[in-house]
Design a protein around this motif. Structure first.
Motif, mmCIF file in Angstrom:
data_model
loop_
_atom_site.group_PDB
_atom_site.id
_atom_site.type_symbol
_atom_site.label_atom_id
_atom_site.label_comp_id
_atom_site.label_asym_id
_atom_site.label_seq_id
_atom_site.Cartn_x
_atom_site.Cartn_y
_atom_site.Cartn_z
ATOM 1 N N GLN A 1 -3.847 3.142 -0.446
ATOM 2 C CA GLN A 1 -5.063 3.046 0.356
ATOM 3 C C GLN A 1 -4.800 2.983 1.864
ATOM 4 O OE1 GLN A 1 -8.100 0.240 -0.903
ATOM 5 N NE2 GLN A 1 -7.282 0.175 -2.987
ATOM 6 N N PHE A 2 -3.617 2.524 2.247
ATOM 7 C CA PHE A 2 -3.304 2.359 3.668
ATOM 8 C C PHE A 2 -1.927 2.950 3.970
ATOM 9 C CE2 PHE A 2 -6.204 -1.065 2.571
ATOM 10 C CZ PHE A 2 -7.140 -0.988 3.598
ATOM 11 N N ASP A 3 -1.791 3.447 5.202
ATOM 12 C CA ASP A 3 -0.476 3.916 5.649
ATOM 13 C C ASP A 3 0.444 2.734 5.919
ATOM 14 O OD1 ASP A 3 -1.155 6.743 5.739
ATOM 15 O OD2 ASP A 3 -2.392 6.247 7.478
ATOM 16 N N PHE A 4 -0.124 1.686 6.522
ATOM 17 C CA PHE A 4 0.640 0.480 6.824
ATOM 18 C C PHE A 4 -0.178 -0.759 6.467
ATOM 19 C CE2 PHE A 4 2.848 3.518 9.486
ATOM 20 C CZ PHE A 4 4.171 3.089 9.432
ATOM 21 N N ILE A 5 0.500 -1.728 5.885
ATOM 22 C CA ILE A 5 -0.073 -3.062 5.695
ATOM 23 C C ILE A 5 0.847 -4.044 6.415
ATOM 24 C CG2 ILE A 5 -0.685 -4.878 4.057
ATOM 25 C CD1 ILE A 5 -1.172 -2.687 1.968
ATOM 26 N N LEU A 6 0.291 -4.784 7.366
ATOM 27 C CA LEU A 6 1.059 -5.784 8.105
ATOM 28 C C LEU A 6 0.622 -7.167 7.644
ATOM 29 C CD1 LEU A 6 0.900 -4.410 11.774
ATOM 30 C CD2 LEU A 6 2.493 -3.806 9.951
ATOM 31 N N ILE A 7 1.585 -8.018 7.315
ATOM 32 C CA ILE A 7 1.290 -9.374 6.863
ATOM 33 C C ILE A 7 1.734 -10.362 7.933
ATOM 34 C CG2 ILE A 7 1.562 -11.076 5.035
ATOM 35 C CD1 ILE A 7 2.371 -8.840 3.140
ATOM 36 N N ASP A 8 0.765 -11.073 8.499
ATOM 37 C CA ASP A 8 1.046 -12.134 9.475
ATOM 38 C C ASP A 8 1.205 -13.440 8.713
ATOM 39 O OD1 ASP A 8 1.366 -13.581 11.796
ATOM 40 O OD2 ASP A 8 -0.775 -13.674 12.255
ATOM 41 N N THR A 9 2.330 -14.117 8.902
ATOM 42 C CA THR A 9 2.665 -15.298 8.108
ATOM 43 C C THR A 9 2.621 -16.570 8.949
ATOM 44 O OG1 THR A 9 5.020 -14.964 8.584
ATOM 45 C CG2 THR A 9 4.142 -13.974 6.562
ATOM 46 N N PRO A 10 2.522 -17.732 8.294
ATOM 47 C CA PRO A 10 2.584 -19.002 9.029
ATOM 48 C C PRO A 10 4.012 -19.291 9.489
ATOM 49 C CG PRO A 10 2.423 -19.411 6.680
ATOM 50 C CD PRO A 10 2.279 -17.928 6.854
#
Length: 251
Positions: A115-124
């Protein structure tokens, strides 16, 4: 491609990097999802009015919602967000002791395939279960490191955690690169720190450094990426160069 942005040390520009890399990728025509896994929700607050958030990533973890119920448009072409609420802080307590608790995010993210070219995960800024879930779910990691005296503090723990993840639940995980943030070329200390980071990470270090820049600090307060808030600023130029480096390494 799924990229987790992580450093257990706070104040290193992790969320600033997540916000502006996501915007940079979207501007490059890449359909991008910014997944906010930090209970502070600063990535969410940059792009979404908190009053508009009904379902969040906490509901994903708790099996109360699917990503299709949670993902929101940001008002920026190609850029979407999976928002956080403070309730995410309860996840550690909910998942601890559960079999495969560290796999919860990866299992849920299978529904996003293609569904997406990029998925970025922002973490604690911790190495707890949320961050471990983000490592297990990711293809690659970006590690922001501040060019300060204490920059390498805790890095051994971070590297050890990455190696543990690679040994068992996610052997394909790789470090895409290390990003120097809050860089001040006027100081001898910054240069010394950069040499130390280079000695540790070698070619993993991105060529782009993100300088100390007041515009980068101001932009989230106006609910904008640096490209919209101050498109002619040093911060905008540096984050666009960084975006291009990420695209090159992702190929």
């Amino acid at each position: 491609m799924i990229i987790t942005i992580a450093n257990q040390k706070g104040g290193v520009g992790k969320t600033t990097t997540a916000i502006n890399l996501a915007a940079g990728l979207a501007k490059k025509g890449k359909k991008t999802l910014l997944m906010d896994m930090d209970p502070q929700g600063h990535s969410t607050l940059t792009y979404i009015n908190p009053g508009d958030v009904e379902m969040s990533n906490f509901d994903i973890f708790m099996n109360r919602a699917a990503f299709s119920d949670v993902i929101m448009k940001t008002g920026h072409e190609n850029l979407f967000i999976s928002p956080a609420k403070i309730s995410l802080a309860k996840i550690e307590r909910e998942l601890i002791g559960q079999i495969e608790g560290h796999m919860r995010l990866k299992d849920k993210m299978d529904s996003l395939s293609g569904q997406f070219d990029f998925i970025l995960i922002d973490t604690p800024p911790t190495l707890g279960l949320i961050t471990v879930n983000a490592f297990v779910a990711a293809d690659s990691l970006i590690i922001p490191i501040q060019s300060s005296y204490f920059s390498m503090e805790g890095t051994d723990d971070l590297i050890e955690t990455i190696e543990q993840i690679k040994r068992r639940p996610n052997p394909m995980l790789k470090v895409l690169g290390v990003l120097i943030t809050l860089y001040d070329k006027r100081t001898v200390l910054s240069e010394d720190v950069v040499r130390k980071i280079k000695d540790t990470f070698g070619d993993l270090m991105f060529n782009t450094f993100i300088s100390k820049n007041v515009r980068l600090e101001e932009a989230p307060a106006y609910k904008k990426s640096i490209f919209d808030y101050a498109p002619n600023s040093t911060g905008a130029s540096e984050y666009m160069h960084f975006t291009e480096e990420v695209l090159d390494r992702a190929r």
